[in-house]
Scaffold this active site. Sequence first.
Site, mmCIF file in Angstrom:
data_model
loop_
_atom_site.group_PDB
_atom_site.id
_atom_site.type_symbol
_atom_site.label_atom_id
_atom_site.label_comp_id
_atom_site.label_asym_id
_atom_site.label_seq_id
_atom_site.Cartn_x
_atom_site.Cartn_y
_atom_site.Cartn_z
ATOM 1 N N TYR A 1 0.845 -1.193 0.000
ATOM 2 C CA TYR A 1 0.000 0.000 0.000
ATOM 3 C C TYR A 1 0.881 1.244 0.000
ATOM 4 O O TYR A 1 1.726 1.408 0.885
ATOM 5 C CB TYR A 1 -0.896 -0.037 1.228
ATOM 6 C CG TYR A 1 -2.073 0.879 1.180
ATOM 7 C CD1 TYR A 1 -3.165 0.585 0.377
ATOM 8 C CD2 TYR A 1 -2.102 2.028 1.944
ATOM 9 C CE1 TYR A 1 -4.273 1.419 0.352
ATOM 10 C CE2 TYR A 1 -3.202 2.870 1.931
ATOM 11 C CZ TYR A 1 -4.286 2.558 1.131
ATOM 12 O OH TYR A 1 -5.369 3.392 1.104
ATOM 13 N N TYR B 1 -6.620 4.448 -6.831
ATOM 14 C CA TYR B 1 -6.587 4.513 -5.376
ATOM 15 C C TYR B 1 -7.848 3.850 -4.840
ATOM 16 O O TYR B 1 -8.806 4.495 -4.468
ATOM 17 C CB TYR B 1 -6.472 5.973 -4.936
ATOM 18 C CG TYR B 1 -6.197 6.150 -3.457
ATOM 19 C CD1 TYR B 1 -5.226 5.393 -2.820
ATOM 20 C CD2 TYR B 1 -6.906 7.065 -2.707
ATOM 21 C CE1 TYR B 1 -4.956 5.543 -1.474
ATOM 22 C CE2 TYR B 1 -6.651 7.235 -1.357
ATOM 23 C CZ TYR B 1 -5.672 6.466 -0.747
ATOM 24 O OH TYR B 1 -5.416 6.619 0.586
#
Length: 161
Positions: free
Chosen positions: A70, A114
């Site tokens: 991430y 995202y």
Amino acid sequence: MVTSVERARDLPHPPAVIAAAAQGAGRAQEQMTSFYRDDLTGLPEMGVVARQLWRTAGLGPADIGVGILYDHFTPFVLMQLEEFGFCGKGEAADFVAEERLPLNTHGGQLGEAYLHGMNGIAEGVRQVRGTAVNQIPGVGQVLVTAGTGVPTSGLVLAAEG
């Protein structure tokens, strides 16, 4: 789709097996963010996840072929590498510069989308299946993480067999 390995064998694509999944929160992390932690150079919540994943999967950093980490903030990729034991504290920049582990082969949050971890899971599955656009040859296991600096999670995907 999540199903049993037995059922997945009958489907048109090879399965990506969930070898381990974990969630974790750091100490005093009752709120969404960790503004008040003592050390801003680590991610203790990711350390919790790392310990759970390695113990559950019976694997370690040396077993991972690709890291899908991430990356909503670039420094957090480095901190995750350290928390997962790929390198020691303060050594992640050199680890990345030496290209010792392929990272975010899908372009990461900025390069793809995202979606708070879902695109990372999809890329991990593609890597394990051998169908990724930027395929790394011979990938057996992929580490995927989601969310850092907040209560977080991760998983290890593996090729069947």
